[in-house]
Design a protein around this motif. Sequence first.
Motif, mmCIF file in Angstrom:
data_model
loop_
_atom_site.group_PDB
_atom_site.id
_atom_site.type_symbol
_atom_site.label_atom_id
_atom_site.label_comp_id
_atom_site.label_asym_id
_atom_site.label_seq_id
_atom_site.Cartn_x
_atom_site.Cartn_y
_atom_site.Cartn_z
ATOM 1 N N THR A 14 35.092 48.006 -52.606
ATOM 2 C CA THR A 14 35.867 48.662 -51.548
ATOM 3 C C THR A 14 36.807 47.675 -50.873
ATOM 4 O OG1 THR A 14 34.051 50.223 -51.150
ATOM 5 C CG2 THR A 14 35.690 49.983 -49.416
ATOM 6 N N LEU A 15 36.304 46.466 -50.603
ATOM 7 C CA LEU A 15 37.145 45.438 -49.966
ATOM 8 C C LEU A 15 38.305 45.030 -50.866
ATOM 9 C CD1 LEU A 15 34.348 43.190 -48.399
ATOM 10 C CD2 LEU A 15 35.947 44.676 -47.170
ATOM 11 N N ILE A 16 38.040 44.899 -52.166
ATOM 12 C CA ILE A 16 39.110 44.528 -53.097
ATOM 13 C C ILE A 16 40.157 45.642 -53.169
ATOM 14 C CG2 ILE A 16 39.623 44.040 -55.524
ATOM 15 C CD1 ILE A 16 36.882 42.692 -55.707
ATOM 16 N N ASP A 17 39.680 46.906 -53.141
ATOM 17 C CA ASP A 17 40.610 48.033 -53.179
ATOM 18 C C ASP A 17 41.501 48.045 -51.933
ATOM 19 O OD1 ASP A 17 41.462 50.786 -54.200
ATOM 20 O OD2 ASP A 17 40.638 51.317 -52.240
ATOM 21 N N ILE A 18 40.893 47.789 -50.759
ATOM 22 C CA ILE A 18 41.679 47.738 -49.521
ATOM 23 C C ILE A 18 42.676 46.589 -49.579
ATOM 24 C CG2 ILE A 18 41.537 47.339 -47.039
ATOM 25 C CD1 ILE A 18 38.810 48.722 -47.064
ATOM 26 N N LEU A 40 48.690 45.230 -50.140
ATOM 27 C CA LEU A 40 49.807 44.519 -50.767
ATOM 28 C C LEU A 40 50.918 45.473 -51.195
ATOM 29 C CD1 LEU A 40 47.796 42.002 -52.974
ATOM 30 C CD2 LEU A 40 48.901 41.558 -50.770
ATOM 31 N N LEU A 41 50.593 46.753 -51.291
ATOM 32 C CA LEU A 41 51.568 47.764 -51.700
ATOM 33 C C LEU A 41 52.338 48.262 -50.480
ATOM 34 C CD1 LEU A 41 49.291 49.773 -54.167
ATOM 35 C CD2 LEU A 41 51.034 48.050 -54.749
ATOM 36 N N ASP A 69 46.771 53.011 -42.382
ATOM 37 C CA ASP A 69 46.146 51.698 -42.509
ATOM 38 C C ASP A 69 44.975 51.815 -43.484
ATOM 39 O OD1 ASP A 69 44.975 49.236 -42.290
ATOM 40 O OD2 ASP A 69 45.079 49.158 -40.098
ATOM 41 N N PRO A 70 44.987 51.123 -44.609
ATOM 42 C CA PRO A 70 43.881 51.211 -45.587
ATOM 43 C C PRO A 70 42.538 50.783 -45.015
ATOM 44 C CG PRO A 70 45.811 50.123 -46.541
ATOM 45 C CD PRO A 70 46.061 50.243 -45.078
#
Length: 252
Positions: free
Chosen positions: A64-68, A73-74, A86-87
Amino acid sequence: MAIPVKLQVFEGPLDLLLHLIDKNKVDIYDIPIVEITAQYLDYIKNMETEDMNIMSEFLVMAATLIDIKCRMLLPKEINEEGEEEDPREELVQKLLEYKMYKYMSFELKDRQMDAQRALYRQQHLPREVADYRQPVDYESLLADVNLNKLHEIFRFMIKRQEDKIDPVRSTFGKIEKDEIDMDIKTGYVIEYVKNHKRFGFRQLLEKQGSKMEIIVTFLVILEMMKLGQIDIEQQDICDDIVITSKLLAEAM
């Protein structure tokens, strides 16, 4: 840089995230996701546990943290209201909810510890105090009464008798007709009035076994009041009617 912590210190991935946020002294509403993710993954690498259920919970949070981190970055997404999304918002809400329940558990634990230090004993009152009854001022209770108030008492007693009837079991068995001898009931009421100088109307009606007996007793009381053989008094409409016998006074 490794984090010198043990798995058993934390109750789950949210507990670990709160620890990292407090340790880095960052705002929970503005989490530096890159730094926190790096520290979280570093902790995962140093975990020593054979329980895959526990390990899987921490790995899910790592994903989940990596996805956020990737979504930040996008380019920012715009919601239907025209505001930038906000992600981290969903994660922040989970952390706030977990933090609230965690502090609540601490409060309950403190109360439990305080309760363990308190001792209680069974209530004990002296017999004189337990048996004490507030004295009644009969003069303040007695007042003029009329037939309307007497009728209200009569309706109350009728309803009380009906409430005692089981709506299911009352339909069982054989229904027999009540045969009440008016002369016998009149003699009973007159004898009762002679033997009681002052009594409540409800007290007399409660001694009757059926609705028909209550009706006949009520008629006898009305007749005696009409003949001046008794006096009746009542303060409020819901209070009991107090009957004073004149037959006893004549006999004396």
